[in-house]
Design a protein around this motif. Structure first.
Motif, short mmCIF file in Angstrom:
data_model
loop_
_atom_site.label_atom_id
_atom_site.label_comp_id
_atom_site.label_asym_id
_atom_site.label_seq_id
_atom_site.Cartn_x
_atom_site.Cartn_y
_atom_site.Cartn_z
N UNK A 26 103.36 36.34 64.42
CA UNK A 26 101.92 36.58 64.59
C UNK A 26 101.65 37.12 66.00
N UNK A 27 101.25 38.38 66.10
CA UNK A 27 100.97 38.97 67.40
C UNK A 27 99.87 38.17 68.10
N UNK A 28 100.06 37.90 69.38
CA UNK A 28 99.11 37.12 70.17
C UNK A 28 98.45 37.92 71.29
N UNK A 55 110.73 29.13 62.32
CA UNK A 55 109.60 29.74 63.02
C UNK A 55 110.06 31.08 63.57
N UNK A 56 109.25 32.12 63.39
CA UNK A 56 109.57 33.44 63.92
C UNK A 56 108.55 33.84 64.98
N UNK A 57 109.03 34.21 66.14
CA UNK A 57 108.18 34.69 67.23
C UNK A 57 107.64 36.08 66.88
N UNK A 58 106.47 36.35 67.37
CA UNK A 58 105.76 37.59 67.08
C UNK A 58 106.59 38.86 67.31
N UNK A 59 106.13 39.95 66.71
CA UNK A 59 106.78 41.25 66.90
C UNK A 59 106.89 41.56 68.39
N UNK A 60 108.11 41.87 68.82
CA UNK A 60 108.43 41.98 70.24
C UNK A 60 109.03 43.35 70.52
#
Length: 380
Positions: A26-28, A55-60
């Motif tokens: 989820x982009x923050x 858990x997956x960290x946002x698009x990076x």
């Protein structure tokens, strides 16, 4: 206690997930030149006790010019790596589930304002940067035309993905998801709606998949086999002249041949203002089609907030995992509540035992639970 497919374990590469529920990227938009901030500690920290399978960290962004906005997370510098390492170490000190990251490149959708500031392209005075794509067509009338990637540019992007994966490995992340959906750079090669090239990277399906699979192969070679590696791809583009479900199946087959552990089927965001009909579970048919055609472990998404819908999707073989974004934003304890509704016994962390109905004296039901009014399932 009932038997739930959603709450059964699943292996992804070298990982074994406790259940099939994934906190979706989820982009923050709270990074500083790509570096994670305290916001990311709080945002990701709320999921450390969620009991999700992963858990997956946002698009990076894999390079500075590969970010969507100036506030997007990146993993292209030592400063980015150090900042994200702090977030991951705190998460792992508390959480018990794997945590991974989605690596991507915005392509022609980059150099944009934050969504709540309109999302249109930045001006030179606002710090705009050059964007790149498969072809020089702009994302919409509010973005500048991108530069068509040449061989040197494609080689640069390929190396950037590999370097970001190596950084992700160094800071202890357990999984990488290659972002090749949502109208970002790799999707811009897959879809003929954007890709108008006449060289070996355009035209036929084989040619349009050539660069995305080239990046995917380089990432596979760089990422450890004892961790998990997946990809998010689009199903049908839903626009005349766009990619089809057959393109998605071929892409997934190529990823499977490379040794990818799963593929996530998404949709949308190909061009500015794109609209389509959406309803809970509306993307599951695409996941099911790819799963049945390729036999690949598949993740389903698409407005899935009802635990009964998630259970039915996995039990019926429409997807092997379910990734949830908005549901977790609204309720970081989604997994706890889903277990309760499905009649699955899930031990609470001892510090949170007071929320367990079995020790909540005088509470025949959870009074604040409004996510699903239906009674607990007696059987599935």
């Amino acid at each position: 206690m009932t038997v739930s497919k959603l709450f059964s374990p699943i292996a992804l590469g070298g990982l074994t997930l406790e259940n099939r529920i994934v906190v979706s990227p989820m982009c923050q938009y709270h990074a500083a030149d790509g570096s994670a901030t305290d916001w990311h500690i709080i945002h990701l920290g709320q999921f450390a006790l969620s009991r999700a399978g992963m858990v997956l960290i946002e698009s990076t962004g894999v390079e500075r010019d590969g970010r969507i906005t100036p506030g997007c997370l990146g993993l292209y510098s030592d400063e980015n790596e150090a900042a994200l390492s702090r977030v991951v170490s705190i998460f792992k000190a508390v959480g018990r589930m794997p945590i991974g990251i989605q690596l991507g490149h915005a392509g022609r959708k980059g150099s944009s304002h934050l969504p709540w500031h309109g999302g249109h392209g930045l001006s030179a005075e606002e710090g705009a940067w050059a964007t790149f794509s498969s072809s020089p067509a702009p994302y919409d009338g509010r973005h500048s035309a991108p530069v068509m990637l040449d061989e040197a540019g494609m080689a640069r992007v390929e190396v950037a993905f590999v370097d970001a994966a190596k950084r992700a490995d160094r800071i202890g992340l357990d999984a990488v998801e290659l972002h090749a959906a949502h109208g970002y750079l790799l999707h811009q090669f897959v879809t003929p709606f954007v890709n108008r090239r006449t060289d070996q990277y355009g035209g036929s399906r084989e040619n349009r998949l050539r660069f995305p699979l080239r990046v995917a192969a380089a990432l596979r070679a760089a990422w450890p086999r004892d961790k998990a590696l997946g990809a998010r791809i689009n199903g049908p583009d839903g626009v005349e002249g766009g990619a089809t479900i057959e393109d998605a199946i071929a892409f997934a087959e190529g990823l499977k041949a490379l040794g990818y552990d799963y593929v996530c089927l998404s949709a949308g965001s190909l061009y500015g203002g794109q609209r389509f009909e959406a309803a809970p579970g509306y993307l599951l048919p695409h996941a099911e089609a790819v799963r049945r055609a390729t036999g690949m472990t598949t993740m389903g998404v698409g407005m899935i907030v009802d635990p009964f819908l998630a259970e039915e999707a996995v039990a019926a073989g429409k997807a092997d995992l379910i990734a949830i974004a908005r549901g977790f934003l609204e309720d970081p304890r989604w997994v706890w509540h889903a277990a309760e509704r499905l009649g699955v016994k899930m031990p609470f962390p001892p510090e949170y035992r007071g929320a367990d109905l079995s020790v909540w004296q005088g509470a025949p039901h959870r009074p604040l639970l409004v996510h699903d009014p239906r009674p607990k399932a007696e059987a599935l």
